[in-house]
Design a protein around this motif. Structure first.
Motif, PDB file in Angstrom:
ATOM      1  N   ARG A  27      -6.362   1.883  -7.506  1.00 47.35           N
ATOM      2  CA  ARG A  27      -6.098   3.225  -6.973  1.00 47.35           C
ATOM      3  C   ARG A  27      -7.404   3.814  -6.476  1.00 47.35           C
ATOM      4  N   GLY A  28      -7.350   4.384  -5.281  1.00 48.00           N
ATOM      5  CA  GLY A  28      -8.485   5.110  -4.719  1.00 48.00           C
ATOM      6  C   GLY A  28      -8.069   6.536  -4.429  1.00 48.00           C
ATOM      7  N   GLN A  29      -8.909   7.470  -4.844  1.00 45.94           N
ATOM      8  CA  GLN A  29      -8.620   8.886  -4.608  1.00 45.94           C
ATOM      9  C   GLN A  29      -9.802   9.498  -3.873  1.00 45.94           C
ATOM     10  N   GLY A  30      -9.520  10.172  -2.771  1.00 46.77           N
ATOM     11  CA  GLY A  30     -10.570  10.827  -1.996  1.00 46.77           C
ATOM     12  C   GLY A  30     -10.276  12.302  -1.844  1.00 46.77           C
ATOM     13  N   ARG A  31     -11.334  13.111  -1.987  1.00 48.47           N
ATOM     14  CA  ARG A  31     -11.203  14.553  -1.809  1.00 48.47           C
ATOM     15  C   ARG A  31     -12.264  15.032  -0.840  1.00 48.47           C
ATOM     16  N   SER A  32     -11.854  15.930   0.038  1.00 48.72           N
ATOM     17  CA  SER A  32     -12.821  16.534   0.950  1.00 48.72           C
ATOM     18  C   SER A  32     -12.248  17.834   1.488  1.00 48.72           C
ATOM     19  N   ALA A  33     -13.131  18.663   1.997  1.00 52.50           N
ATOM     20  CA  ALA A  33     -12.683  19.884   2.660  1.00 52.50           C
ATOM     21  C   ALA A  33     -12.012  19.488   3.960  1.00 52.50           C
ATOM     22  N   ILE A  35       0.847  -1.193   0.000  1.00 48.79           N
ATOM     23  CA  ILE A  35       0.000   0.000   0.000  1.00 48.79           C
ATOM     24  C   ILE A  35       0.884   1.245   0.000  1.00 48.79           C
ATOM     25  N   ALA A  36       0.726   2.044  -1.042  1.00 44.54           N
ATOM     26  CA  ALA A  36       1.397   3.347  -1.136  1.00 44.54           C
ATOM     27  C   ALA A  36       0.346   4.429  -0.950  1.00 44.54           C
ATOM     28  N   TYR A  37       0.768   5.615  -0.546  1.00 42.78           N
ATOM     29  CA  TYR A  37      -0.190   6.701  -0.323  1.00 42.78           C
ATOM     30  C   TYR A  37       0.459   8.045  -0.624  1.00 42.78           C
ATOM     31  N   TYR A  38      -0.383   8.985  -0.946  1.00 49.30           N
ATOM     32  CA  TYR A  38       0.044  10.354  -1.244  1.00 49.30           C
ATOM     33  C   TYR A  38      -1.026  11.277  -0.695  1.00 49.30           C
ATOM     34  N   ALA A  79      -2.909   0.261  -4.270  1.00 49.11           N
ATOM     35  CA  ALA A  79      -2.627  -1.140  -3.955  1.00 49.11           C
ATOM     36  C   ALA A  79      -1.729  -1.672  -5.062  1.00 49.11           C
ATOM     37  N   VAL A  80      -0.554  -2.161  -4.665  1.00 45.82           N
ATOM     38  CA  VAL A  80       0.478  -2.560  -5.616  1.00 45.82           C
ATOM     39  C   VAL A  80       0.801  -4.036  -5.426  1.00 45.82           C
ATOM     40  N   ASP A  81       1.044  -4.726  -6.537  1.00 41.66           N
ATOM     41  CA  ASP A  81       1.504  -6.110  -6.474  1.00 41.66           C
ATOM     42  C   ASP A  81       2.979  -6.074  -6.066  1.00 41.66           C
ATOM     43  N   PRO A  82       3.350  -6.617  -4.906  1.00 35.34           N
ATOM     44  CA  PRO A  82       4.734  -6.521  -4.429  1.00 35.34           C
ATOM     45  C   PRO A  82       5.745  -7.258  -5.315  1.00 35.34           C
ATOM     46  N   SER A  83       5.324  -8.305  -6.007  1.00 28.52           N
ATOM     47  CA  SER A  83       6.283  -9.064  -6.806  1.00 28.52           C
ATOM     48  C   SER A  83       6.574  -8.397  -8.151  1.00 28.52           C
TER      49      SER A  83
END
Length: 194
Positions: free
Chosen positions: A160-166, A106-109, A149-153
């Motif tokens: 990919r999930g992207q969320g936006r909120s105030a 799991i990577a995140y930004y 969500a990345v395949d480690p091998s």
């Protein structure tokens, strides 16, 4: 019956003026509240047998890339809260955290920026047939969180999930807003399978 209808319309003349104001408040709250989530699944993604995860390290900023202007995001405290929120959300979703040998990485930004919400309201024609219009401008901070969500091998992107909120200016509420966004994103991740 027609007379009662006419009398009720005459007895509430401010209602026609109050409805646009009420709609404005509801739309402003809608623009500044709630989480908007978008997801994308790789065409050949296979989640069969994926039930464990580990968190990847946050990416270092590339040379020459502008740093975020948001001090609440660019600090180790917020980074740790994001990692904790992702781990908690993944475990609530049914995935199990492991240090090594995970079936998903799991990577995140995260980022934040100022947004303007400009709305024009047309109330029809008023006195002497001049259009009655009103423009309202709301400024707020919008936070964006991306969870991959990345395949480690193979190191390929599965989901990919992207969320936006105030988000709030208060640091504690800001962290809670990020956590709420992360929960909403991870809830859209395909459930783990055996």
């Amino acid at each position: 019956h027609t007379e009662n209808t006419m009398r009720s319309k005459r007895s509430h003349p401010s209602l026609s003026r109050a409805l646009p104001a009420l709609a404005t408040i509801i739309l402003a709250l809608g623009a500044c509240g709630g989480v908007q989530v978008r997801t994308l699944v790789a065409p050949d993604a296979n989640f069969s047998g994926r039930n464990t995860f580990h968190l990847l390290r946050a990416r270092a900023r590339a040379t020459g890339q502008r740093p975020s202007n948001d001090p609440m995001l660019d600090n180790p405290i917020t980074n740790e809260r994001i990692r904790t929120a992702i781990r908690s959300a993944m475990e609530k979703r049914g995935y199990r955290y492991v240090e090594s040998g995970a079936s998903i990485g799991i990577a995140y930004y995260a980022a934040a920026r100022q947004k303007l919400d400009v709305r024009n309201w047309d109330y029809g024609y008023g006195w002497r047939r001049f259009p009655r219009q009103r423009t309202e401008v709301y400024e707020y901070t919008e936070g964006t969180v991306i969870v991959d969500a990345v395949d480690p091998s193979t190191h390929t992107l599965l989901w990919r999930g992207q969320g936006r909120s105030a988000v709030s200016d208060d640091p504690d509420q800001y962290a809670k807003d990020l956590e709420k966004t992360i929960d909403a994103i991870v809830a859209k991740l395909p459930a783990p399978t055996q």
